[in-house]
Design a protein around this motif. Structure first.
Motif, short mmCIF file in Angstrom:
data_model
loop_
_atom_site.label_atom_id
_atom_site.label_comp_id
_atom_site.label_asym_id
_atom_site.label_seq_id
_atom_site.Cartn_x
_atom_site.Cartn_y
_atom_site.Cartn_z
N ASP A 141 61.74 11.10 1.06
CA ASP A 141 61.55 10.65 2.69
C ASP A 141 61.40 11.64 3.60
O ASP A 141 60.46 11.42 4.16
N ASN A 142 62.01 12.61 3.20
CA ASN A 142 61.98 13.63 4.09
C ASN A 142 61.06 14.87 3.36
O ASN A 142 61.30 15.90 4.62
N GLY A 143 60.72 15.18 2.90
CA GLY A 143 59.27 15.41 2.48
C GLY A 143 59.67 16.16 0.93
O GLY A 143 58.47 16.91 1.10
N VAL A 144 61.03 16.37 0.44
CA VAL A 144 61.07 16.74 -0.79
C VAL A 144 60.62 16.29 -2.04
O VAL A 144 60.51 14.81 -2.34
N ASN A 145 59.74 16.91 -3.05
CA ASN A 145 59.51 16.78 -4.24
C ASN A 145 59.76 17.03 -5.20
O ASN A 145 59.42 18.16 -5.17
N PHE A 146 60.32 16.10 -5.59
CA PHE A 146 60.90 16.45 -6.90
C PHE A 146 60.37 16.46 -8.59
O PHE A 146 59.12 15.55 -8.49
N LYS A 147 60.11 17.33 -8.79
CA LYS A 147 59.25 17.56 -9.84
C LYS A 147 59.25 17.01 -11.81
O LYS A 147 58.04 16.20 -12.54
N TRP A 148 60.68 17.20 -12.06
CA TRP A 148 61.05 17.05 -13.24
C TRP A 148 62.41 16.97 -13.87
O TRP A 148 63.20 17.05 -12.05
N VAL A 149 63.03 16.58 -14.61
CA VAL A 149 64.87 16.28 -15.36
C VAL A 149 64.83 17.06 -16.36
O VAL A 149 63.76 16.84 -17.22
N SER A 150 65.87 17.78 -16.22
CA SER A 150 66.34 18.25 -16.76
C SER A 150 67.59 17.69 -18.20
O SER A 150 68.10 17.31 -16.56
N ARG A 151 68.35 18.76 -18.50
CA ARG A 151 69.68 18.24 -19.14
C ARG A 151 70.26 19.57 -18.96
O ARG A 151 69.95 20.62 -19.61
N SER A 152 72.20 19.74 -17.71
CA SER A 152 72.69 20.93 -17.87
C SER A 152 73.34 20.17 -18.48
O SER A 152 73.69 19.60 -18.73
N GLY A 153 73.81 21.70 -18.81
CA GLY A 153 75.71 21.91 -19.48
C GLY A 153 76.43 20.90 -18.91
O GLY A 153 76.50 21.01 -18.00
N GLY A 154 77.20 19.40 -20.06
CA GLY A 154 78.33 19.19 -20.10
C GLY A 154 77.85 17.58 -19.84
O GLY A 154 78.77 16.63 -19.19
N HIS A 155 76.19 17.37 -19.30
CA HIS A 155 76.05 16.22 -18.92
C HIS A 155 75.55 15.54 -20.56
O HIS A 155 74.78 15.99 -21.58
N SER A 156 75.41 13.69 -20.17
CA SER A 156 75.34 13.32 -21.67
C SER A 156 74.29 13.05 -21.90
O SER A 156 73.59 12.59 -22.79
N VAL A 157 73.23 12.78 -20.86
CA VAL A 157 71.65 13.08 -20.29
C VAL A 157 71.32 14.43 -20.16
O VAL A 157 71.76 14.10 -18.39
N PRO A 158 69.57 14.00 -19.69
CA PRO A 158 69.51 14.72 -18.64
C PRO A 158 69.52 13.66 -17.75
O PRO A 158 68.53 12.90 -16.88
N VAL A 334 77.18 22.94 -23.58
CA VAL A 334 78.66 23.13 -23.33
C VAL A 334 78.64 23.17 -21.80
O VAL A 334 77.01 23.93 -21.43
N ASP A 335 79.65 23.02 -20.13
CA ASP A 335 79.92 22.80 -19.38
C ASP A 335 80.07 24.53 -19.36
O ASP A 335 79.36 25.26 -20.08
N ARG A 336 79.69 24.75 -18.30
CA ARG A 336 78.93 26.20 -17.40
C ARG A 336 80.70 26.75 -17.73
O ARG A 336 80.65 28.06 -18.49
#
Length: 524
Positions: A141-158, A334-336
């Protein structure tokens, strides 16, 4: 779902360790009665202009506190936030729904506590994660445009949502701040917090026209530049000054292994100048011994660099090997903390960097501009054949080719069975837009990951609303903190992209709480 007793006992031990790890700094506060006159008067002051500071400032304005200012000691705005990757972990967004990703807050909480070894403050974690979708919408709502979603280490899903870079979040928020009449000032450093006779914060001592010294190793306490001024704040003070990953002397007090030769992703302004002031003011700090190294950065470029986007996707869609053995040595996703420790254990003090490899299909998952930046500085390299890549990095060829064959067979199995885990490192695999990506299609691309000091998990102890505790565990009136300056959210280790969520959620909450208390006092 969670082992609460274990979390409590580990937290007790961690707090005891933190007490012994705290540096010995003498206490001393500045009292309002010693101030002859106030040079500027505000309802509220925010110190720091990254994710947390910008969110707090905009939140103040949204909640009716109009005479406020956001200051930053640097010549530029945003600090680490502006040039970070800027990915925000959120469970349950329209982008996830668009991409067919099933996720929920409970899953993210479980992942966060697992990475944090259950040393996290559960209340803070749950608030942070459940507020994620609301904060995501607020940003859009304040103008941020999210483009994509990905999976970072340690997360079970993107669930790591990216707008492209951290500045693509901070700049829209700062534009909104200015549109709403908020003030922003650079080259203003806070030297002291000023308290009244009851211990409530009433203002700060600053230096305007401050000139940050960019010389490596220069200690900020020795910088005397700028003109002293005194700012009054009737409603309160929000501290969002970030971590101290670039402050070698301070970070070594808590982790002696983080010597000067250990590089950092942080900008040079990420010092402990504010933290040391707060310690001297008897402010409560927790979890200071937990300082994260990030393994998605390249050993072939300084600071954060440009290859991190490609390396992040490389862990998800590629294979990483020890060139001496030609074999994998860790689960790539794995996580960082686990990933960084594994790399440090095998790289012989920086003499034997791992090789991370993706093929053309894997590389296509990376935004082309991000990929080209990494390629242009040599942190990512291109090879027409796998033989060329093997020869260039002196990889032990025969074991590697057998390892690659096994890896690709695991991807095949995962494409047939989503619950499949590879028998070597218990890794699972994610598809990209319905396709499971092997490492087989030329040209091939490679990089050498090199862990760098990245995030300070410890910091100021706060309430769920950002109110600050002193060492007697009493709330300091009119003082709030948010972002990397604070502790408790991440425990032993922070999951990638949880920090952006942390900063934005708790920046908003600190601004809201200050406004609520101040508006009640003045009858608004």
């Amino acid at each position: 779902m969670f082992d609460y007793n274990r979390r409590k006992s580990l937290k007790t031990l961690a707090c005891c360790s933190a007490i012994f790890a705290m540096p010995n700094i003498s206490f001393g506060k500045t009292n309002a009665k010693d101030i002859e006159k106030w040079d500027e008067v505000f309802d509220a002051i925010v110190v720091g202009s990254g994710f947390a500071g910008s969110a707090a400032m905009l939140s103040l304005l949204d909640n009716g506190v109009k005479n406020c200012i956001m200051i930053d000691k640097m010549q530029y705005l945003g600090g680490n936030s502006a040039y970070s990757g800027g990915s925000m972990a959120v469970a349950g967004t329209p982008i996830q729904e668009r991409d067919g990703i099933k996720d929920d807050p409970e899953s993210q909480i479980k992942d966060t506590l697992k990475s944090g070894h259950n040393l996290n403050d559960l209340e803070l974690v749950k608030e942070m994660i459940y507020k994620g979708p609301q904060t995501f919408k607020w940003l859009v709502d304040n103008g941020v445009n999210f483009k994509w979603v990905s999976r970072s280490g340690g997360h079970s899903v993107p669930r790591s949502h990216s707008a492209g870079a951290g500045s693509y979040i901070t700049r829209p928020l700062q534009r909104k701040i200015l549109e709403k009449g908020g003030k922003i000032a650079t080259r203003v450093i806070m030297d002291e917090i000023i308290y009244d006779e009851n211990g409530a914060v009433v203002g700060i001592k600053v230096r305007e026209k401050y000139e940050f010294n960019f010389e490596h190793g220069f200690e900020e306490k020795n910088n005397k530049s700028g003109k002293i001024k005194f700012y009054r704040c009737y409603g309160g003070l929000v501290l969002a000054t970030g971590g101290w990953g670039a402050d070698v002397n301070f970070r070594q007090k808590f982790d002696p292994a983080l010597r000067a030769d250990v590089l950092s992703t942080n900008h040079l302004g990420a010092t402990a100048y504010t933290a040391e002031k707060l310690i001297s003011d008897d402010i409560k700090f927790i979890d200071m011994q937990y300082i994260q190294r990030m393994h998605v950065t390249s050993a072939d470029e300084p600071f954060f660099g440009f290859a991190y986007r490609w390396i992040t996707r490389g862990y998800a869609y590629g294979i990483m090997v020890n060139p001496k053995t030609g074999l994998r040595f860790v689960n790539e996703i794995v996580d960082r903390k686990v990933g960084s420790d594994a790399i440090w254990a095998m790289n012989e003090g920086g003499k034997n960097h791992p090789i991370l490899i993706m093929d053309m299909d894997g590389t296509k998952t990376v935004d082309v501009k991000d990929f080209q930046r990494g390629l242009s500085v040599g942190a990512i390299k291109k090879f027409d054949t796998m033989d060329e890549l093997v020869e260039f990095y002196k990889i032990n060829k025969e074991p590697f080719l057998e390892q690659l064959k096994r890896y690709n067979s695991y991807v095949d199995e995962a494409s047939k069975n989503k619950d499949f885990r590879d028998p070597e490192f218990n890794r699972n695999f994610s598809d990209y837009k319905g396709k499971y990506i092997k490492v087989e299609k030329p040209p091939f691309f490679a990089s050498r990951p090199g862990p760098k000091v990245h995030h300070c998990m410890g910091g100021v102890k706060t309430t769920i609303d950002g109110e600050v505790y002193n060492n007697d565990l009493k709330i300091v009136p009119n003082l709030y903190a948010c972002g990397e300056l604070t502790g408790g959210r991440h425990g032993f280790n922070r999951l990638g992209s949880n920090a952006v969520l942390d900063c934005l959620v708790y920046g908003q909450k600190a601004g809201e709480k200050l406004a609520k208390v101040y508006n009640a006092k003045r009858g608004v």
